[in-house]
Design a protein around this motif. Structure first.
Motif, PDB file in Angstrom:
ATOM      1  N   VAL A 149       0.951  -1.164  -0.115  1.00 58.29           N
ATOM      2  CA  VAL A 149      -0.094  -0.048  -0.029  1.00 58.29           C
ATOM      3  C   VAL A 149       0.870   1.256   0.005  1.00 58.29           C
ATOM      4  O   VAL A 149       0.562   2.386  -0.543  1.00 58.29           O
ATOM      5  CB  VAL A 149      -0.965  -0.054   1.309  1.00 58.29           C
ATOM      6  CG1 VAL A 149      -1.640   1.265   1.233  1.00 58.29           C
ATOM      7  CG2 VAL A 149      -1.890  -1.326   1.265  1.00 58.29           C
ATOM      8  N   ASN A 150       2.146   0.989   0.719  1.00 57.89           N
ATOM      9  CA  ASN A 150       2.997   2.127   0.837  1.00 57.89           C
ATOM     10  C   ASN A 150       3.848   2.450  -0.174  1.00 57.89           C
ATOM     11  O   ASN A 150       4.898   3.129  -0.273  1.00 57.89           O
ATOM     12  CB  ASN A 150       3.691   2.152   2.322  1.00 57.89           C
ATOM     13  CG  ASN A 150       3.934   3.362   2.972  1.00 57.89           C
ATOM     14  OD1 ASN A 150       3.140   4.376   2.748  1.00 57.89           O
ATOM     15  ND2 ASN A 150       5.406   3.364   3.460  1.00 57.89           N
ATOM     16  N   GLU A 157       1.013  -0.135  -9.168  1.00 53.02           N
ATOM     17  CA  GLU A 157      -0.111   0.603  -9.005  1.00 53.02           C
ATOM     18  C   GLU A 157      -1.503  -0.780  -8.622  1.00 53.02           C
ATOM     19  O   GLU A 157      -2.172  -0.580  -7.683  1.00 53.02           O
ATOM     20  CB  GLU A 157      -0.757   1.532  -9.777  1.00 53.02           C
ATOM     21  CG  GLU A 157      -2.100   2.063  -9.450  1.00 53.02           C
ATOM     22  CD  GLU A 157      -2.051   2.844  -8.001  1.00 53.02           C
ATOM     23  OE1 GLU A 157      -3.054   3.262  -7.397  1.00 53.02           O
ATOM     24  OE2 GLU A 157      -0.842   3.200  -7.657  1.00 53.02           O
ATOM     25  N   ARG A 189      -0.799  -2.184  -5.278  1.00 51.43           N
ATOM     26  CA  ARG A 189      -1.141  -1.361  -4.350  1.00 51.43           C
ATOM     27  C   ARG A 189      -2.694  -1.508  -4.133  1.00 51.43           C
ATOM     28  O   ARG A 189      -3.080  -1.568  -3.066  1.00 51.43           O
ATOM     29  CB  ARG A 189      -1.130   0.262  -4.779  1.00 51.43           C
ATOM     30  CG  ARG A 189      -1.497   1.137  -3.493  1.00 51.43           C
ATOM     31  CD  ARG A 189      -1.651   2.754  -4.045  1.00 51.43           C
ATOM     32  NE  ARG A 189      -0.446   3.015  -4.842  1.00 51.43           N
ATOM     33  CZ  ARG A 189       0.510   3.423  -4.697  1.00 51.43           C
ATOM     34  NH1 ARG A 189       0.846   3.721  -3.208  1.00 51.43           N
ATOM     35  NH2 ARG A 189       1.428   3.938  -5.556  1.00 51.43           N
ATOM     36  N   TYR A 216      -1.381   4.858   5.713  1.00 55.25           N
ATOM     37  CA  TYR A 216      -1.383   4.064   4.336  1.00 55.25           C
ATOM     38  C   TYR A 216      -2.348   4.795   3.443  1.00 55.25           C
ATOM     39  O   TYR A 216      -2.269   4.747   2.222  1.00 55.25           O
ATOM     40  CB  TYR A 216      -1.551   2.646   4.917  1.00 55.25           C
ATOM     41  CG  TYR A 216      -0.514   1.994   5.510  1.00 55.25           C
ATOM     42  CD1 TYR A 216       0.947   1.890   4.767  1.00 55.25           C
ATOM     43  CD2 TYR A 216      -0.616   1.769   6.821  1.00 55.25           C
ATOM     44  CE1 TYR A 216       1.935   1.399   5.682  1.00 55.25           C
ATOM     45  CE2 TYR A 216       0.317   1.138   7.600  1.00 55.25           C
ATOM     46  CZ  TYR A 216       1.529   1.025   6.996  1.00 55.25           C
ATOM     47  OH  TYR A 216       2.638   0.583   7.697  1.00 55.25           O
ATOM     48  N   ALA A 227      -2.025   6.228  -0.415  1.00 52.01           N
ATOM     49  CA  ALA A 227      -2.822   6.226  -1.650  1.00 52.01           C
ATOM     50  C   ALA A 227      -3.698   7.242  -2.202  1.00 52.01           C
ATOM     51  O   ALA A 227      -3.747   7.421  -3.416  1.00 52.01           O
ATOM     52  CB  ALA A 227      -3.942   5.055  -1.249  1.00 52.01           C
ATOM     53  N   GLY A 274      -1.936   7.779  -5.615  1.00 56.52           N
ATOM     54  CA  GLY A 274      -2.626   6.614  -6.160  1.00 56.52           C
ATOM     55  C   GLY A 274      -3.330   6.947  -7.402  1.00 56.52           C
ATOM     56  O   GLY A 274      -3.687   7.957  -7.362  1.00 56.52           O
ATOM     57  N   SER A 280      -7.339   3.448  -6.422  1.00 51.97           N
ATOM     58  CA  SER A 280      -6.691   3.352  -5.445  1.00 51.97           C
ATOM     59  C   SER A 280      -7.551   4.410  -4.230  1.00 51.97           C
ATOM     60  O   SER A 280      -7.403   4.176  -3.148  1.00 51.97           O
ATOM     61  CB  SER A 280      -5.184   3.885  -5.569  1.00 51.97           C
ATOM     62  OG  SER A 280      -4.403   3.482  -4.198  1.00 51.97           O
TER      63      SER A 280
END
Length: 313
Positions: free
Chosen positions: A144-145, A154, A157, A188, A192, A196, A200
């Motif tokens: 996620v990070n 991506e 993620r 987190y 995103a 993201g 995301s």
């Protein structure tokens, strides 16, 4: 608010990212339409096969049928060393998340499919408890990070966020909410939302929305000023992002409006919202979205009424 469609936080291969796990497999790989239970069990055994094609074939079929068999999460969990092997696949991807991934073969798609299996484990009420007790979400937080935004990473993620989102599917498990709050889920979500993709960002706000939907989650987020202002900052970033879009995403806007309505239920949060209101939600910036979404309009109305109660009191 009704749950978002499963496809939004479950399987991202059909989204704009155009990252399909199947692209990594040989052309002769086929998906069996109606496997029996013995076949499912054999596929789980084949995950351990040292021949890549056999293992990949089994993994792809299990992913395809993961929502068909309710017992699959239990079979995965109870199968000797299977979850250990799945975790090893996640750990193996760590070196790749520090640099862009330009190839569409190799480790990333396999790790993505493993994440999809972890989603069904996190969703099942029995295996979710095992999953949390073993503190396995810690293995997903690095994904996620990720600091990069190229499409393969991506998708990782999104896959990891999807596991966290499945932990919060209705009925919401208080233990899952407590775990995410105690282990920095807001941080987190911040990553995103900062870098993201649209999907995301949407899943990250969905997670926040679900946390705020519980009494313990709402209390946690409004107990300290620092926590409230982190959340407020996240939501305002999303509003700014939406305002920059030619066609703002209705589902993401609905989630943001719902988060603010939930925050305004707490008197301490109302005081802070009165000081630093979400102006773009209150003015005419999203008039079109509000006109088309009665739920979002009701969230906005609830927010305004709760804020006005500060003046009346």
């Amino acid at each position: 608010m009704a749950n978002l469609p499963d496809s939004l936080y479950e399987d991202y291969s059909s989204y704009k990212l155009t990252w399909s796990p199947a692209s990594a497999f040989a052309p002769t790989t086929t998906i069996l339409p109606f496997p029996d239970m013995n076949t499912i069990i054999q596929w789980i055994k084949d995950l351990h096969n040292e021949i890549p094609f056999i293992s990949d074939f089994a993994l792809q079929n299990l992913v395809t049928h993961r929502n068909t068999y309710e017992i699959l999460p239990l079979l995965l969990w109870k199968s000797p060393s299977t979850v250990t092997m799945m975790l090893q696949e996640i750990v193996k991807i760590y070196p790749h998340i520090l640099r862009p991934v330009h190839s569409q073969d190799g480790t990333p798609p396999r790790a993505y499919n493993i994440l999809l299996l972890f989603q069904c484990i996190a969703d099942h009420p029995v295996t979710r408890g095992y999953f949390l007790k073993a503190e396995m979400p810690h293995y997903l937080f690095p994904l996620v990070n990720i600091d990069l935004t190229d499409k393969p990473l991506e998708c990782l993620r999104l896959g990891a966020l999807g596991v966290l989102a499945h932990m919060l599917k209705a009925p919401i498990d208080g233990a899952a909410v407590s775990f995410l709050m105690d282990n920095g889920a807001l941080n987190y979500c911040n990553k995103a939302i900062d870098i993201g993709s649209l999907e995301s960002k949407t899943v990250a706000v969905f997670i926040l929305n679900k946390i705020l939907s519980t009494d313990e989650g709402l209390q946690y987020c409004c107990l300290l000023a620092d926590r409230f202002f982190v959340i407020d900052s996240l939501l305002k970033k999303v509003l700014m992002y939406l305002s920059s879009m030619t066609n703002p995403c209705p589902s993401l806007f609905n989630l943001v409006a719902g988060c603010y309505a939930k925050l305004s239920q707490k008197s301490r949060a109302r005081k802070w919202l009165w000081r630093v209101p979400p102006l773009m939600l209150l003015n005419g910036t999203f008039a079109n979205l509000l006109a088309e979404d009665p739920d979002a309009a009701n969230y906005r109305k609830q927010l305004i009424l709760n804020m006005r109660s500060m003046v009346m009191n």
